[in-house]
Motif scaffolding. Structure first.
Motif, PDB file in Angstrom:
ATOM      1  N   UNK A 277       0.823  -1.208   0.000  1.00  0.00           N
ATOM      2  CA  UNK A 277       0.000   0.000   0.000  1.00  0.00           C
ATOM      3  C   UNK A 277       0.864   1.269   0.000  1.00  0.00           C
ATOM      4  N   UNK A 278       2.134   1.133   0.356  1.00  0.00           N
ATOM      5  CA  UNK A 278       3.033   2.286   0.392  1.00  0.00           C
ATOM      6  C   UNK A 278       3.827   2.453  -0.903  1.00  0.00           C
ATOM      7  N   UNK A 279       3.653   1.548  -1.850  1.00  0.00           N
ATOM      8  CA  UNK A 279       4.439   1.567  -3.085  1.00  0.00           C
ATOM      9  C   UNK A 279       4.271   2.861  -3.873  1.00  0.00           C
ATOM     10  N   UNK A 280       3.050   3.332  -4.030  1.00  0.00           N
ATOM     11  CA  UNK A 280       2.834   4.563  -4.799  1.00  0.00           C
ATOM     12  C   UNK A 280       3.496   5.758  -4.128  1.00  0.00           C
ATOM     13  N   UNK A 281       3.386   5.825  -2.801  1.00  0.00           N
ATOM     14  CA  UNK A 281       4.022   6.908  -2.054  1.00  0.00           C
ATOM     15  C   UNK A 281       5.539   6.827  -2.207  1.00  0.00           C
ATOM     16  N   UNK A 282       6.094   5.632  -2.122  1.00  0.00           N
ATOM     17  CA  UNK A 282       7.528   5.440  -2.299  1.00  0.00           C
ATOM     18  C   UNK A 282       7.952   5.895  -3.690  1.00  0.00           C
ATOM     19  N   UNK A 283       7.216   5.494  -4.700  1.00  0.00           N
ATOM     20  CA  UNK A 283       7.550   5.875  -6.070  1.00  0.00           C
ATOM     21  C   UNK A 283       7.551   7.395  -6.212  1.00  0.00           C
ATOM     22  N   UNK A 284       6.543   8.059  -5.676  1.00  0.00           N
ATOM     23  CA  UNK A 284       6.483   9.517  -5.756  1.00  0.00           C
ATOM     24  C   UNK A 284       7.657  10.163  -5.030  1.00  0.00           C
ATOM     25  N   UNK A 285       8.031   9.634  -3.879  1.00  0.00           N
ATOM     26  CA  UNK A 285       9.157  10.202  -3.142  1.00  0.00           C
ATOM     27  C   UNK A 285      10.462  10.011  -3.903  1.00  0.00           C
ATOM     28  N   UNK A 286      10.630   8.861  -4.541  1.00  0.00           N
ATOM     29  CA  UNK A 286      11.838   8.635  -5.320  1.00  0.00           C
ATOM     30  C   UNK A 286      11.907   9.580  -6.507  1.00  0.00           C
ATOM     31  N   UNK A 287      10.781   9.779  -7.169  1.00  0.00           N
ATOM     32  CA  UNK A 287      10.766  10.673  -8.321  1.00  0.00           C
ATOM     33  C   UNK A 287      10.968  12.126  -7.912  1.00  0.00           C
ATOM     34  N   UNK A 288      10.468  12.489  -6.742  1.00  0.00           N
ATOM     35  CA  UNK A 288      10.609  13.864  -6.257  1.00  0.00           C
ATOM     36  C   UNK A 288      11.946  14.102  -5.563  1.00  0.00           C
ATOM     37  N   UNK A 289      12.687  13.045  -5.327  1.00  0.00           N
ATOM     38  CA  UNK A 289      13.958  13.134  -4.616  1.00  0.00           C
ATOM     39  C   UNK A 289      15.005  13.886  -5.427  1.00  0.00           C
TER      40      UNK A 289
END
Length: 67
Positions: A41-53
């Motif tokens: 359930x945290x995968x989308x949030x993780x992906x967004x954080x990686x892209x925004x990193x």
């Protein structure tokens, strides 16, 4: 549960270092999620954080390039 970015980066760096040592060049966000012991359930949030990193060059849709 919201992800805490500072807790992610060190674990991600370790995961990437291990992957590189095995010759891995790309991985899925699912595998990163599993390696960081996060829920699906945290995968989308993780992906967004990686892209925004600030690492958009590592995003080779749908994969993440191991830097």
């Amino acid at each position: 549960m919201k992800l805490e970015p500072t807790a992610i980066w060190a674990r991600l760096d370790q995961f990437e270092a291990g992957a590189r040592s095995h010759g891995v060049t790309h991985t899925t966000f699912r595998r990163i999620t599993e390696a960081l012991h996060l829920s699906g359930l945290q995968r989308d949030d993780l992906q967004q954080q990686l892209l925004n990193r600030g690492c958009p060059k590592q995003y080779a849709a749908p994969l993440w390039r191991i830097a």
